[in-house]
Design an enzyme around this catalytic site. Structure first.
Site, PDB file in Angstrom:
ATOM      1  CD  GLU A 188     -22.558  22.019  13.281  1.00 24.17           C
ATOM      2  OE1 GLU A 188     -21.354  21.819  13.112  1.00 24.17           O
ATOM      3  OE2 GLU A 188     -23.032  23.160  13.479  1.00 24.17           O
ATOM      4  CB  THR A 203     -10.064  28.542  15.114  1.00 20.93           C
ATOM      5  OG1 THR A 203     -11.087  28.141  14.216  1.00 20.93           O
ATOM      6  CG2 THR A 203      -9.760  27.403  16.066  1.00 20.93           C
ATOM      7  CG  PHE A 238      -6.821  19.597  17.109  1.00 14.75           C
ATOM      8  CD1 PHE A 238      -8.203  19.587  17.095  1.00 14.75           C
ATOM      9  CD2 PHE A 238      -6.146  20.066  15.992  1.00 14.75           C
ATOM     10  CE1 PHE A 238      -8.921  20.035  15.996  1.00 14.75           C
ATOM     11  CE2 PHE A 238      -6.859  20.519  14.882  1.00 14.75           C
ATOM     12  CZ  PHE A 238      -8.253  20.498  14.884  1.00 14.75           C
ATOM     13  NE  ARG A 267     -17.641  29.856  10.004  1.00 16.12           N
ATOM     14  CZ  ARG A 267     -17.027  28.906  10.713  1.00 16.12           C
ATOM     15  NH1 ARG A 267     -17.710  28.148  11.555  1.00 16.12           N
ATOM     16  NH2 ARG A 267     -15.720  28.704  10.595  1.00 16.12           N
ATOM     17  CG  ASN A 309     -12.520  28.101  20.062  1.00 16.83           C
ATOM     18  OD1 ASN A 309     -13.385  27.401  20.594  1.00 16.83           O
ATOM     19  ND2 ASN A 309     -12.044  27.846  18.859  1.00 16.83           N
ATOM     20  CE  LYS A 368     -16.054  25.085  20.427  1.00 18.86           C
ATOM     21  NZ  LYS A 368     -14.735  25.205  19.763  1.00 18.86           N
ATOM     22  CE1 TYR A 423     -15.782  20.520  16.508  1.00 20.69           C
ATOM     23  CE2 TYR A 423     -16.218  19.151  18.423  1.00 20.69           C
ATOM     24  CZ  TYR A 423     -16.138  20.396  17.829  1.00 20.69           C
ATOM     25  OH  TYR A 423     -16.398  21.536  18.569  1.00 20.69           O
ATOM     26  CG  HIS A 441     -19.627  24.583  16.961  1.00 24.19           C
ATOM     27  ND1 HIS A 441     -18.680  24.021  16.134  1.00 24.19           N
ATOM     28  CD2 HIS A 441     -20.807  24.503  16.293  1.00 24.19           C
ATOM     29  CE1 HIS A 441     -19.274  23.613  15.020  1.00 24.19           C
ATOM     30  NE2 HIS A 441     -20.562  23.890  15.092  1.00 24.19           N
TER      31      HIS A 441
HETATM   32  P1  CMP Z   1     -13.947  25.260  16.186  1.00 32.70           P
HETATM   33  O1  CMP Z   1     -13.217  25.981  15.094  1.00 32.70           O
HETATM   34  O2  CMP Z   1     -15.260  25.705  16.658  1.00 32.70           O
HETATM   35  O3  CMP Z   1     -14.064  23.697  15.785  1.00 32.70           O
HETATM   36  C1  CMP Z   1     -12.947  22.842  15.873  1.00 32.70           C
HETATM   37  C2  CMP Z   1     -12.365  22.991  17.240  1.00 32.70           C
HETATM   38  O4  CMP Z   1     -11.186  22.248  17.480  1.00 32.70           O
HETATM   39  C3  CMP Z   1     -11.912  24.453  17.410  1.00 32.70           C
HETATM   40  O5  CMP Z   1     -13.002  25.281  17.461  1.00 32.70           O
HETATM   41  C4  CMP Z   1     -11.091  24.333  18.666  1.00 32.70           C
HETATM   42  O6  CMP Z   1     -11.891  24.241  19.851  1.00 32.70           O
HETATM   43  C5  CMP Z   1     -10.398  22.999  18.394  1.00 32.70           C
HETATM   44  N1  CMP Z   1      -9.086  23.212  17.751  1.00 32.70           N
HETATM   45  C6  CMP Z   1      -8.829  23.676  16.525  1.00 32.70           C
HETATM   46  N2  CMP Z   1      -7.509  23.702  16.286  1.00 32.70           N
HETATM   47  C7  CMP Z   1      -6.927  23.244  17.408  1.00 32.70           C
HETATM   48  C8  CMP Z   1      -5.582  23.029  17.787  1.00 32.70           C
HETATM   49  N3  CMP Z   1      -4.565  23.270  16.958  1.00 32.70           N
HETATM   50  N4  CMP Z   1      -5.341  22.555  19.008  1.00 32.70           N
HETATM   51  C9  CMP Z   1      -6.361  22.288  19.847  1.00 32.70           C
HETATM   52  N5  CMP Z   1      -7.674  22.464  19.541  1.00 32.70           N
HETATM   53  C10 CMP Z   1      -7.947  22.947  18.323  1.00 32.70           C
END
Ligand code: CMP
Length: 155
Positions: A126, A91, A57, A85, A112, A9, A49, A115
């Site tokens: 994807e 996350t 969010f 994973r 984070n 990311k 998404y 992905h």
């Molecule tokens: P990922 O789990 O790869 O895919 C969904 C993404 O949304 C996640 O990583 C984060 O980058 C983002 N995300 C998930 N939860 C939150 C949250 N509560 N606030 C902000 N970003 C989020």
């Protein structure tokens, strides 16, 4: 053999962690069959998404994912979706297990670093969103016999 998509990311690109992230998956024994830098469009992100589109969010997630280019990778291996994973971690990065990529290098729930495809159906979707057939490489990994038993390769 199963394929799975990983994105480094924008925060991973900015923090110069692309090489370290590739290294984790390579050292594990996964095979890299696609790799490119891309800027994600609204159209791709809305599809990518779609399951988060009603979350609070979502707007922030979209603008973050568009803020800088990402590095897209396609990895191949036995049960690669689950394996990747596990290496990725949960996350909320500050609570991710040490030894995982998020656990070792990140603190945020949004920033984070990477992905990883959720399951094999999502992985196929994807893959089609970011890679063309010409961008996927079929090559013989000559150390495969040191990574898996023959029986594991047949399953
Ligand atoms: P990922 O789990 O790869 O895919 C969904 C993404 O949304 C996640 O990583 C984060 O980058 C983002 N995300 C998930 N939860 C939150 C949250 N509560 N606030 C902000 N970003 C989020």
């Amino acid at each position: 053999m199963e394929r799975t998509v990983v994105l480094v990311k924008p925060d991973g690109v900015q923090r110069a962690l692309i090489g370290k992230i590739i290294d984790r998956f390579e050292k594990k024994g996964l095979k890299l069959i696609g790799l490119k830098m891309i800027s994600l469009s609204d159209a791709i992100l809305d599809e990518w998404y779609s399951h988060h589109k009603d979350k609070s969010f979502f707007p922030s997630l979209k603008s973050y994912m568009k803020s800088f280019p990402v590095v897209a990778m396609l990895w191949e291996g036995v049960d690669s979706v689950v394996t990747v994973r596990k290496l990725t971690g949960i996350t909320k990065a500050r609570e991710a297990d040490p030894g995982t990529i998020r656990g070792d290098f990140a603190m945020s729930q949004q920033y984070n670093l990477i992905h990883a495809s959720e399951d094999s159906v999502v992985a196929k979707k994807e893959e089609a969103l970011v890679f063309t057939e010409e961008e996927i490489f079929s090559w013989k990994k000559t150390d495969i016999g040191h990574i898996y038993l023959d029986e594991e390769l047949k399953s």
